[in-house]
Design an enzyme around this catalytic site. Structure first.
Site, PDB file in Angstrom:
ATOM      1  N   LYS A 264      -2.203  -1.573  -3.757  1.00  0.00           N
ATOM      2  CA  LYS A 264      -3.015  -0.348  -3.740  1.00  0.00           C
ATOM      3  C   LYS A 264      -2.102   0.863  -3.843  1.00  0.00           C
ATOM      4  CE  LYS A 264      -6.389   2.082  -0.814  1.00  0.00           C
ATOM      5  NZ  LYS A 264      -7.062   2.119   0.498  1.00  0.00           N
TER       6      LYS A 264
ATOM      7  N   LYS B 151       0.852  -1.188   0.000  1.00  0.00           N
ATOM      8  CA  LYS B 151       0.000   0.000   0.000  1.00  0.00           C
ATOM      9  C   LYS B 151       0.889   1.239   0.000  1.00  0.00           C
ATOM     10  CE  LYS B 151      -3.770   2.203   2.609  1.00  0.00           C
ATOM     11  NZ  LYS B 151      -4.634   2.085   3.813  1.00  0.00           N
TER      12      LYS B 151
END
Length: 325
Positions: free
Chosen positions: A248, A195
């Site tokens: 992400k 992330k």
């Protein structure tokens, strides 16, 4: 003319031929649709920066879930917005927190739909960070207990998958141990393993009311310039017990998705985040792009990069287009 060359166009000459040799496909089962649930009554708030995306109170959640079910979407990802916040994010792990109550509602009324519970603290803390805070420091180890309590409470409420998104070191190990000790050895962890500290999250922070009140998240989310670090993060999470790996954001990190797909033999999930969604919606509203064509091309690109599953706010629209075709 005596030319020697390959005739690649033979396999593109009509729609049926192109379909015959197509390498990647999008299915309804690929989608995980994010839903924002908020404490209160009779609330359906459209997110100004995310056209068509709403915050729903529990008493109106059926409106969204009926549509999700009718479209054949199989999985949802729940984010909660509490009525009150505090330094410790108490609402995240309360047995009657908004995500816990929404999970119970969905599993009772729509038992065939799989519920993924986002496990983080930023929506619940008054400071808006994903862990405990001391001064201007985000504490790692003391945050793990709160995150574990949150995961266990979500599993008790009926969540099918726990999806920790906080990026604290050791979060998968702590949550796996906590779930196992609480008797939830069967509940998988879908880790936000890779992330990045991205600028594409802006609309989400409006939707989840989770913007940090000081500083930023660059001490725990990854530097967008780094590739090798993604391998280290993903390896750690696999070793600690992750069952899925999330990358992400999506579109700017397709190279990372391919890296993760090539390296690991677990389901890979891509998060097509709010900023990506909002840019498409804005361009379509201005007539600059053809929305359906762009969205389906984008989602296909994510599958081609190696994603098995796609978390996307486009899920309902894409489901309609798939049904039409």
């Amino acid at each position: 003319m005596d030319l020697q060359f390959k005739r690649h166009r033979r396999l593109r000459q009509n729609a049926t031929m192109r379909s015959l040799v197509r390498e990647n496909f999008i299915r309804l089962e690929d989608f995980i649709y994010p839903i924002f649930v908020i404490e209160g009554e009779n609330i359906k708030n459209e997110i100004s920066s995310m056209p068509g995306i709403y915050q729903f109170s529990l008493d109106r959640l059926a409106e969204e879930m009926d549509e999700v079910q009718s479209l054949g979407i199989k999985s949802v990802l729940l984010f909660g917005i509490p009525a009150q916040k505090d330094e410790c994010g108490t609402g995240a792990f309360h047995d009657h927190g908004i995500v816990q109550e929404a999970t119970r509602f969905i599993k009772e009324k729509y038992p065939e739909i799989l519920v993924v519970a986002d496990t983080c603290l930023c929506e619940y803390t008054s400071h808006g960070h994903c862990g405990m805070v001391e001064g201007d420091q985000i504490l790692n180890d003391s945050s793990l207990k709160v995150l574990t309590d949150t995961a266990v409470s979500q599993a008790k409420a009926g969540a099918d998958i726990i999806a920790p998104s906080n990026m604290m070191d050791g979060f998968v190990a702590a949550i796996r141990q906590g779930l196992d000790e609480a008797g939830f050895t069967h509940i998988p962890i879908m880790s936000y393993a890779v992330k990045y500290a991205s600028s594409f999250y802006g609309p989400f922070r409006e939707a989840a009311d989770g913007a940090p009140q000081f500083g930023d998240r660059k001490t725990y989310q990854m530097d967008p310039a780094n590739r090798h670090e993604a391998f280290r993060e993903a390896h750690s999470d696999i070793e600690e017990g992750a069952d899925f790996l999330i990358v992400k954001p999506g579109m700017p990190y397709l190279d990372i998705v391919r890296d993760v797909r090539n390296e690991f033999h677990v389901p890979v999930v891509i998060y097509n985040v709010s900023g990506e969604f909002s840019m498409v919606k804005a361009a379509a509203a201005n007539g600059w792009i053809e929305e359906q064509a762009v969205v389906m091309e984008m989602l296909t690109g994510m599958k081609r990069a190696g994603a098995d599953l796609i978390i996307t706010y486009h899920a309902k629209d894409a489901a309609r287009w798939l049904q039409e075709n």
